[in-house]
Design an enzyme around this catalytic site. Structure first.
Site, PDB file in Angstrom:
ATOM      1  N   LYS A 114       0.846  -1.187   0.000  1.00 18.89           N
ATOM      2  CA  LYS A 114       0.000   0.000   0.000  1.00 18.89           C
ATOM      3  C   LYS A 114       0.890   1.249   0.000  1.00 18.89           C
ATOM      4  CE  LYS A 114      -2.725   3.366   1.429  1.00 18.89           C
ATOM      5  NZ  LYS A 114      -2.223   4.728   1.735  1.00 18.89           N
ATOM      6  N   GLY A 130       5.940   5.523   8.914  1.00 14.29           N
ATOM      7  CA  GLY A 130       5.169   6.757   8.896  1.00 14.29           C
ATOM      8  C   GLY A 130       5.229   7.449  10.236  1.00 14.29           C
ATOM      9  N   SER A 131       4.192   8.197  10.548  1.00 13.14           N
ATOM     10  CA  SER A 131       4.181   9.003  11.761  1.00 13.14           C
ATOM     11  C   SER A 131       4.018   8.141  12.997  1.00 13.14           C
ATOM     12  CB  SER A 131       3.035  10.024  11.698  1.00 13.14           C
ATOM     13  OG  SER A 131       1.780   9.387  11.872  1.00 13.14           O
ATOM     14  N   GLU A 146       2.186   8.869  15.514  1.00 14.41           N
ATOM     15  CA  GLU A 146       0.769   8.860  15.873  1.00 14.41           C
ATOM     16  C   GLU A 146       0.034   7.701  15.202  1.00 14.41           C
ATOM     17  OE1 GLU A 146      -3.181  11.791  15.542  1.00 14.41           O
ATOM     18  OE2 GLU A 146      -1.273  12.368  14.617  1.00 14.41           O
ATOM     19  N   GLY A 157       1.468   5.095  13.818  1.00 16.81           N
ATOM     20  CA  GLY A 157       2.120   3.865  14.252  1.00 16.81           C
ATOM     21  C   GLY A 157       1.557   3.335  15.553  1.00 16.81           C
ATOM     22  N   CYS A 160      12.675  10.935   8.022  1.00 16.27           N
ATOM     23  CA  CYS A 160      12.431  10.623   9.431  1.00 16.27           C
ATOM     24  C   CYS A 160      13.687  10.768  10.270  1.00 16.27           C
ATOM     25  CB  CYS A 160      11.844   9.219   9.574  1.00 16.27           C
ATOM     26  SG  CYS A 160      12.811   7.933   8.760  1.00 16.27           S
TER      27      CYS A 160
END
Length: 498
Positions: free
Chosen positions: A195, A247-248, A250, A252, A303
Site C-alpha cells: 500500500k 510513517g508518523s 501517531e 504507528g 524521518c
C-alpha cells in the site's frame, strides 16, 4: 531565495509520459488490474504545480480482502512451490528490470513526490542495490539441529514465511522505502499487499507490473492504492498475518494497538527529532556541510533528518551564520528542473503543517536566521525555503515536535554531559550525530545517545546490510539487514522420537 522556472510533466521522457497518459491507474490484485470495488478514485498531484497528474483507484475493505485472498492463494500455491534458488533468481531478475527502467521510475518519482531528479535517480539505484542484497538471502535461510537432553530424540528448527504481509509505506522515499519491506518479504517467501502513500502511488504500480514481468507468481505482489482508510482496512483485514508500517508515530501507535489486539506480527519505523552535535574540535567545513545536508536533504522530509543542531557555544555564531548563507543560496524549484537543489513539499497538507510550525516558532520568540517564508512557482506548488531558527529554547514546539520539512533549530551548549542530556530529552530515538576529531569523545558520546542510528562525522549513511530503526517512540523492530529478514520468518521446532 527564489523559486526557479517551472519544469513539470512536460519534461517527462516518452516512457514516463506514456505511463502517466495511459488512463486512470487501477489496483493490481492477483496479477490483474482492477477498479476499486466501489469505483472510487482519487487524484495524485504534482507538488510543483498543484495540478492533477492522473486519477488512481481508491481501495477499500472489499479490495483489501480480495488482495489478501490473492496473496494467500499465492502463498499456498505457486509461491510455496518456488525453491530458494528460484526465489533468488526472480529477485535478481526484478532488480535488473528496475535498473533497466530506472530513468522512467526516477522521473515518475520526481513528478509524484517533487524531489530533485538527481535524488530520485539515487533512490532508484539504492532500490536496486537493496533488492540485490536480499536476493542473496533465500539460499541462506537455515534452521538448527539442537542437542536436547532427551535420549533418542532429534530436535531441529525450520524457518518458514510468516504469511501474508501488508506493507504500508510513506511518500518521502516511495520506491526505496517500499523495497526496504518488499525485498525481505520476497526473500522469506511471503506474499505482499503493498500500500503506497496516497501522495505517491505511481512507482508502486510500476513495481507491481515489473514483478509480474520478472516472473513472480500472480498474487505474490499486489498493489492496493488509496488513502488512510485503505491502510486501516488492510490492518483490520483478518487475512493479513503481518503489518509493516513506516510513517508518523501517531499512526504507528494506532496500528501497533490494533495488531496487538489481533496478535498480528508488526514492525513500525516511525518519526524522529534527531539531535546533531558539533563539538569544539570538529572539522567545521565538514560539519557545516554535513549538517546542512542532514536537515535540508529531501526538503527536510526524512524521518532521520538532523533537525536539532547543538553547537559548542564559542562556535555557535560562526556555524549558524555559515548555515544561513548556504540556506539563502539554495536553488528551490520543481524536481524535474535539472538545477533544482530543494524540491517542493509533497502536498498542501504538508505545506500547511510546516508553515504552521514556522509561525509557531516566531510566536514563541525564536529568531529566524534564514528563510521562514513560503514561496511559490509561477504555476503554484508547495515550496518552502530552507529555514533556520536560532534563539531557540528546548521547550519550544519547533524543538520538540517533528516538523518533517526544511526547518532547522540551532542551540548552543557548553559540555558533553549537558548536550547528551538535552539530546535525549525527547520521546524519539531514531538517529543522532556528532562531529569531532577526538576519538574518545566520539565513542563516549555515541554510547550516551539514545538512538538506533548514531552518525559520527557524517549524516544519514546506510547500507542494505546495516539495520535501521529507532529507540523509544521511533519504532519497533528494524529495517534492512538480517534483522529485517527475521521479521518475515517464523521459527518452527520439530521433535522426532527415534
Amino acid at each position: 531565495m527564489a523559486v526557479m522556472a517551472t519544469a513539470t510533466a512536460d519534461a517527462l521522457s516518452p516512457a514516463a509520459r506514456e505511463f502517466v497518459d495511459s488512463g486512470p491507474k487501477r489496483l493490481l490484485i492477483g496479477g490483474e488490474h482492477a477498479e476499486a470495488a466501489d469505483g472510487r478514485t482519487f487524484e495524485t498531484i504534482d507538488p510543483a504545480t498543484a495540478e492533477v497528474i492522473c486519477e488512481v483507484a481508491l481501495g477499500g475493505s472489499e479490495d483489501a480482502a480480495r488482495a489478501a485472498a490473492a496473496a494467500r492463494g499465492a502463498l499456498e500455491g505457486p509461491l510455496r512451490k518456488l525453491n530458494a534458488a528460484k526465489r533468488s533468481s526472480l529477485m535478481y531478475a526484478l532488480a535488473e528490470l528496475i535498473k533497466a527502467n530506472g530513468a522512467e521510475l526516477a522521473e515518475l518519482e520526481s513528478l509524484d513526490n517533487g524531489k530533485p531528479l538527481a535524488a530520485a535517480k539515487g533512490d532508484i539505484a539504492a532500490t536496486v542495490n537493496h533488492l540485490r542484497y536480499y536476493a542473496g538471502w533465500p539460499t541462506k535461510i537455515e534452521g538448527e539441529t539442537i542437542p536436547v537432553s532427551a535420549r533418542d530424540v532429534l530436535c531441529y528448527t525450520v524457518r518458514e514465511p510468516v504469511g501474508v504481509c501488508a506493507q504500508i509505506v510513506p511518500w518521502n522515499f516511495p520506491l526505496l522505502m517500499g523495497m526496504w519491506k518488499v525485498a525481505p518479504a520476497l526473500a522469506a517467501g511471503c506474499p505482499i499487499v503493498f500500500k503506497p502513500a496516497e501522495q505517491t502511488p505511481l512507482t508502486a504500480l510500476r513495481l507491481g507490473e515489473l514483478a509480474l514481468e520478472a516472473g513472480f507468481p500472480e498474487g505474490a505482489l499486489n498493489v492496493l492504492t488509496g488513502d488512510g482508510t485503505t491502510g486501516s482496512a488492510l490492518v483490520d483485514e483478518p487475512g493479513v498475518d503481518k503489518v509493516a508500517f513506516t510513517g508518523s508515530t501517531e499512526v504507528g501507535r494506532e496500528i501497533g494497538a490494533k495488531c496487538g489486539r489481533s496478535l498480528k506480527r508488526v514492525t513500525l519505523e516511525l518519526g524522529g527529532k534527531s539531535p546533531n552535535i558539533i563539538l569544539p574540535d570538529a572539522d567545521l567545513d565538514r560539519a557545516i556541510k554535513g549538517s546542512y545536508e542532514g536537515i535540508y536533504f529531501n526538503s527536510g522530509q526524512a524521518c532521520n533528518a538532523g533537525s536539532r543542531l547543538f553547537v559548542e557555544r564559542d562556535l555557535f555564531d560562526e556555524v549558524t551564520e555559515r548555515l544561513a548563507d548556504y540556506a539563502r543560496e539554495a536553488k528551490v524549484g520543481p524536481g524535474l528542473d535539472p538545477d533544482t537543489q530543494l524540491g517542493p513539499l509533497v502536498s498542501q497538507e504538508q505545506f500547511d503543517r510546516v508553515k504552521g510550525y514556522i509561525d509557531s516558532g516566531v510566536q514563541e520568540g525564536a529568531e529566524l536566521a534564514a528563510g521562514g517564508s513560503p514561496d511559490s512557482a509561477d504555476g503554484g506548488g508547495y515550496f518552502v525555503e530552507p529555514t533556520l531558527f536560532v534563539g531557540v529554547e528546548d521547550s519550544m514546539r519547533i524543538a520538540r515536535e517533528e516538523i518533517f520539512g526544511p526547518v532547522l533549530v540551532a542551540m548552543p551548549f557548553d559540555d558533553l554531559e549537558e548536550v547528551a542530556r538535552r539530546a535525549n530529552d525527547t520521546e524519539y530515538g531514531l538517529a543522532a550525530g556528532l562531529w569531532t576529531r577526538d576519538v574518545s569523545n566520539a565513542h563516549k558520546l555515541a554510547s550516551m545517545l539514545q538512538a538506533g542510528n548514531v552518525y559520527v562525522n557524517t549524516w544519514g549513511g546506510g547500507d542494505p546490510a546495516a539495520p535501521f530503526g529507532g529507540y523509544k517512540a521511533s519504532g519497533i523492530g528494524r529495517e534492512k539487514g538480517h534483522a529485517n529478514l527475521d521479521a518475515y520468518l517464523e521459527t518452527k521446532t520439530v521433535w522426532v522420537q527415534l
